[in-house]
Design a protein around this motif. Structure first.
Motif, mmCIF file in Angstrom:
data_model
loop_
_atom_site.group_PDB
_atom_site.id
_atom_site.type_symbol
_atom_site.label_atom_id
_atom_site.label_comp_id
_atom_site.label_asym_id
_atom_site.label_seq_id
_atom_site.Cartn_x
_atom_site.Cartn_y
_atom_site.Cartn_z
ATOM 1 N N TYR A 1 0.800 -1.212 0.000
ATOM 2 C CA TYR A 1 0.000 0.000 0.000
ATOM 3 C C TYR A 1 0.841 1.274 0.000
ATOM 4 O O TYR A 1 0.320 2.369 -0.206
ATOM 5 N N ARG A 2 2.122 1.156 0.220
ATOM 6 C CA ARG A 2 3.010 2.308 0.163
ATOM 7 C C ARG A 2 3.404 2.620 -1.289
ATOM 8 O O ARG A 2 3.918 3.675 -1.583
ATOM 9 N N ARG A 3 3.159 1.683 -2.189
ATOM 10 C CA ARG A 3 3.529 1.889 -3.598
ATOM 11 C C ARG A 3 2.534 2.812 -4.284
ATOM 12 O O ARG A 3 1.337 2.764 -4.043
ATOM 13 N N ALA B 1 6.563 2.657 -7.575
ATOM 14 C CA ALA B 1 7.630 3.132 -6.696
ATOM 15 C C ALA B 1 7.064 3.381 -5.298
ATOM 16 O O ALA B 1 5.936 3.843 -5.140
ATOM 17 N N GLU B 2 7.876 3.075 -4.296
ATOM 18 C CA GLU B 2 7.455 3.314 -2.916
ATOM 19 C C GLU B 2 7.575 4.802 -2.608
ATOM 20 O O GLU B 2 8.539 5.448 -2.991
ATOM 21 N N GLY B 3 6.579 5.329 -1.906
ATOM 22 C CA GLY B 3 6.577 6.743 -1.566
ATOM 23 C C GLY B 3 6.909 6.969 -0.102
ATOM 24 O O GLY B 3 6.254 6.419 0.775
ATOM 25 N N PHE B 4 7.941 7.768 0.145
ATOM 26 C CA PHE B 4 8.337 8.128 1.506
ATOM 27 C C PHE B 4 8.414 9.641 1.594
ATOM 28 O O PHE B 4 8.671 10.328 0.602
ATOM 29 N N SER C 1 12.651 6.585 4.777
ATOM 30 C CA SER C 1 12.813 5.437 3.886
ATOM 31 C C SER C 1 13.797 4.430 4.470
ATOM 32 O O SER C 1 13.513 3.234 4.536
ATOM 33 N N VAL C 2 14.946 4.929 4.897
ATOM 34 C CA VAL C 2 15.978 4.048 5.460
ATOM 35 C C VAL C 2 15.480 3.403 6.748
ATOM 36 O O VAL C 2 15.640 2.196 6.952
ATOM 37 N N PHE C 3 14.864 4.191 7.613
ATOM 38 C CA PHE C 3 14.395 3.680 8.897
ATOM 39 C C PHE C 3 13.307 2.629 8.715
ATOM 40 O O PHE C 3 13.360 1.553 9.322
ATOM 41 N N VAL C 4 12.328 2.908 7.864
ATOM 42 C CA VAL C 4 11.214 1.977 7.661
ATOM 43 C C VAL C 4 11.700 0.676 7.033
ATOM 44 O O VAL C 4 11.319 -0.419 7.452
ATOM 45 N N LYS C 5 12.562 0.784 6.040
ATOM 46 C CA LYS C 5 13.083 -0.426 5.397
ATOM 47 C C LYS C 5 13.914 -1.258 6.370
ATOM 48 O O LYS C 5 13.855 -2.490 6.364
#
Length: 90
Positions: free
Chosen positions: A28-30, A35-38, A44-48
Motif C-alpha cells: 500500500y506504500r507503492r 515506486a514506494e513513496g516516503f 525510507s531508510v528507517f522503515v526499510k
C-alpha cells in the motif's frame, strides 16, 4: 505435551501474520507507477530497516512454531509407542 502444540500454532500464526502485515504495508506504500513513496530519505531508510528486522523476527517465529509442532508429534509418537509396549508386556 499439548503446550508444545499450542505454542507451535501460536508462534507460527504470529509469524505468518507479521509477514502479511509487513508485506501489506509495503504494497500500500507503492504509488501508481510501482515506486514506494516516503516523505524523506531518513524515513525510507528507517522503515526499510525496521521491516527487514521484522521479517527476520517473523521467520524466527515461524521456525520456532514449526519446531514446537515437530516436538509435539515426536512426543506423541513416543508416548504411543510406550503405550503399545506396555500393552504387549501384559
Amino acid at each position: 505435551m499439548v503446550s508444545s502444540l499450542v505454542i507451535g500454532i501460536i508462534f507460527s500464526v504470529a509469524g505468518l501474520a507479521l509477514r502479511y502485515w509487513i508485506n501489506r504495508r509495503k504494497f500500500y506504500r507503492r504509488g501508481p507507477m510501482g515506486a514506494e513513496g516516503f516523505s524523506s530519505y531518513e524515513s525510507s531508510v528507517f522503515v526499510k530497516f525496521i521491516e527487514r528486522i521484522g521479517k527476520w523476527i517473523a521467520y524466527g517465529l515461524i521456525v520456532f512454531g514449526l519446531l514446537s509442532i515437530w516436538v509435539y508429534t515426536r512426543e506423541k509418537k513416543h508416548k504411543e509407542k510406550q503405550g503399545v509396549e506396555i500393552q504387549k508386556a501384559r
